[in-house]
Design an enzyme around this catalytic site. Structure first.
Site, PDB file in Angstrom:
ATOM      1  N   CYS A  78       6.791  -4.808   5.210  1.00  0.00           N
ATOM      2  CA  CYS A  78       7.688  -5.657   4.507  1.00  0.00           C
ATOM      3  C   CYS A  78       7.534  -4.806   2.913  1.00  0.00           C
ATOM      4  O   CYS A  78       7.994  -3.533   2.812  1.00  0.00           O
ATOM      5  CB  CYS A  78       7.283  -6.995   4.069  1.00  0.00           C
ATOM      6  SG  CYS A  78       5.549  -7.283   3.558  1.00  0.00           S
ATOM      7  N   SER A  79       7.145  -5.345   1.740  1.00  0.00           N
ATOM      8  CA  SER A  79       7.244  -4.566   0.780  1.00  0.00           C
ATOM      9  C   SER A  79       6.014  -5.209  -0.471  1.00  0.00           C
ATOM     10  O   SER A  79       6.330  -5.531  -1.655  1.00  0.00           O
ATOM     11  CB  SER A  79       8.409  -4.392  -0.142  1.00  0.00           C
ATOM     12  OG  SER A  79       9.198  -5.543  -0.070  1.00  0.00           O
ATOM     13  N   CYS A  80       4.876  -5.633   0.203  1.00  0.00           N
ATOM     14  CA  CYS A  80       3.960  -6.368  -0.682  1.00  0.00           C
ATOM     15  C   CYS A  80       3.317  -5.446  -1.674  1.00  0.00           C
ATOM     16  O   CYS A  80       3.373  -4.248  -1.752  1.00  0.00           O
ATOM     17  CB  CYS A  80       2.461  -6.596   0.354  1.00  0.00           C
ATOM     18  SG  CYS A  80       2.797  -7.431   1.384  1.00  0.00           S
ATOM     19  N   CYS A 125       3.565  -0.744   1.860  1.00  0.00           N
ATOM     20  CA  CYS A 125       3.547  -1.813   2.736  1.00  0.00           C
ATOM     21  C   CYS A 125       4.655  -1.243   3.837  1.00  0.00           C
ATOM     22  O   CYS A 125       5.741  -1.427   3.676  1.00  0.00           O
ATOM     23  CB  CYS A 125       3.815  -3.171   2.063  1.00  0.00           C
ATOM     24  SG  CYS A 125       3.962  -4.408   3.047  1.00  0.00           S
TER      25      CYS A 125
END
Lengths: 117, 212, 100
Positions: free
Chosen positions: B121-123, B118
């Site tokens: 962001c950090s999905c 991701c």
């Protein structure tokens, strides 16, 4: 505004796909209780429609690259959650300030400030 | 003050020792967390019990859930077909709710290797794999995985043949991704439990492959 | 403000991602802006996250997965050019490939 993807005007710090970067650090750590609580507050407050994950991301982005480099993941999250809850009218900055002072007055450690909980 | 915090016993008001991570000096952000949590309880948004239950639920989510899904897909062709067609609905059959818009399961084959990142962001599919590893959230992986995935995978110890197509998934929106790795040779006749035991977290992100 | 979006784009159709740079919470990665790929699948309608991020009611818009080759994105520097990348892109970031 027109731009080409080769010029960086308007590019935001968090939008980092394709940037040169160093070796991946694969060290891992377990989360502390307070970090798990931040996570839980996010899940609960967003499920109850007090704000959205999109709003969480917006504030994290607006915090800028310095926050990304100097604050831990859940420090950034609690900042963003708090900002979103204030924007949503759940509590005011003054209410939060009074409560934070009350919390800090309980003791010097997390356990004491959280009433041993 | 409920007790003398210089006391070597260091017991909480309930008489139990504080958890280790409770003993550090209070930071500004911890102070904020406690205050926000108490305000949300006071205002009726949530309860202490609901917060505790959410933490327990999250603690119970680990890559073992994903591994059991992978092992079932390896042994049940109908399940696998359903999983690939509709990830969330099929996980729900196994009592694994996916709290995103949809879970997309992508299958590794002899021709294609999938890897998930991701960049914005950090999905991450946290209901299936637990919370993400630190490296998944950091600049190095997020920046490089879309530009030089083979080099990144090589740093993870995974060197892919030139005739395998690398398929990167930039998970930047409302979907979540689970890589269905290939079942390794030498696992014929293994039970689902035996198979699940060799499916590690990184193989379901695409940063590794299971070994028999 | 909840009218439905424009008609769905067919799977396999070529699309270009807009090359614009607004401030604020936006969901199109920079490295893909101005690049051309093809619709991999239609993921249906969802509230526009670029509006939801500001706590206001959002229009339902369509989300797609768009597939690019590494060459589409990185040009001749791509190594190898035939590796592929899928990204989720909301319809407001797509334009027909014939637009200039």
């Amino acid at each position: 505004m027109t731009n080409s993807a080769t010029a960086d005007a308007g590019r935001r710090w968090h939008d980092m796909g394709g940037d040169p970067a160093g070796q991946i650090n694969r060290d891992e750590h377990d989360y502390a209780l307070w970090e798990k609580r931040v996570d839980a507050l996010m899940v609960i407050a967003s499920k109850k429609k007090h704000f959205t994950v999109d709003g969480l991301r917006r504030v994290l982005e607006d915090m800028g690259p310095e926050a990304f480099e100097t604050m831990t993941y859940y420090e950034r999250w609690i900042h963003s959650i708090t900002q979103n809850l204030m924007e949503g009218g759940v509590f005011t900055p003054a209410e939060l300030g009074d409560k934070m002072a009350e919390v800090a007055a309980r003791g010097a450690s997390y356990g004491e400030a959280s009433l041993g909980d | 003050m409920p007790h003398d915090h210089h006391d070597h016993d260091h017991l909480s008001p309930s008489g139990h020792p504080y958890r280790e991570d409770q003993d550090g000096p209070l930071s500004y952000h911890q102070q904020m967390e406690i205050a926000v949590r108490e305000l949300l309880v006071e205002k009726g948004v949530t309860t202490k019990a609901e917060i505790a239950a959410q933490i327990t639920a999250m603690d119970n989510r680990s890559p073992a859930i994903g591994a059991s899904i992978v092992a079932k897909a390896w042994t049940d062709a109908d399940f696998k077909a359903r999983l690939l067609a509709s990830g969330s609905a099929t996980c729900a059959e196994m009592d694994v709710p996916v709290e995103a818009m949809e879970l997309i399961v992508v299958e590794n084959t002899p021709d294609t290797h999938n890897v998930v990142v991701c960049t914005l962001c950090s999905c991450y599919p946290r209901n299936i794999l637990g919370l993400p590893p630190d490296w998944y959230k950091q600049r190095e992986y997020r920046s490089r995985a879309v530009r030089e995935p083979r080099k990144v995978l090589s740093e993870f110890g995974l060197d892919l043949a030139d005739d395998v197509r690398v398929q990167v998934h930039d998970s930047t929106a409302d979907m979540r991704y689970l890589v269905l790795p290939m079942r390794p040779e030498g696992t014929k006749g293994w039970s689902e439990d035996q198979l699940a035991a060799i499916v590690g977290r990184d193989s379901m992100i695409g940063a590794a492959v299971p070994q028999a | 403000m909840t009218e439905t979006s424009s008609p769905a784009i067919a799977t396999g159709a070529p699309v270009r991602l807009k090359s614009i740079a607004p401030p604020g919470h936006v969901r199109c990665p920079w490295y893909l802006r101005g690049k051309t790929g093809v619709i991999e699948r239609d993921l249906g309608l969802t509230g526009n996250p670029e509006t939801l991020a500001y706590g206001v009611e959002a229009q339902q818009i369509r989300l797609y997965r768009v597939r690019f080759t590494m060459k589409d994105i990185w040009g001749d520097d791509a190594d190898p050019a035939s590796d592929t990348l899928d990204a989720e892109i909301f319809e407001n970031w797509l334009e027909p490939t014939h637009a200039s």
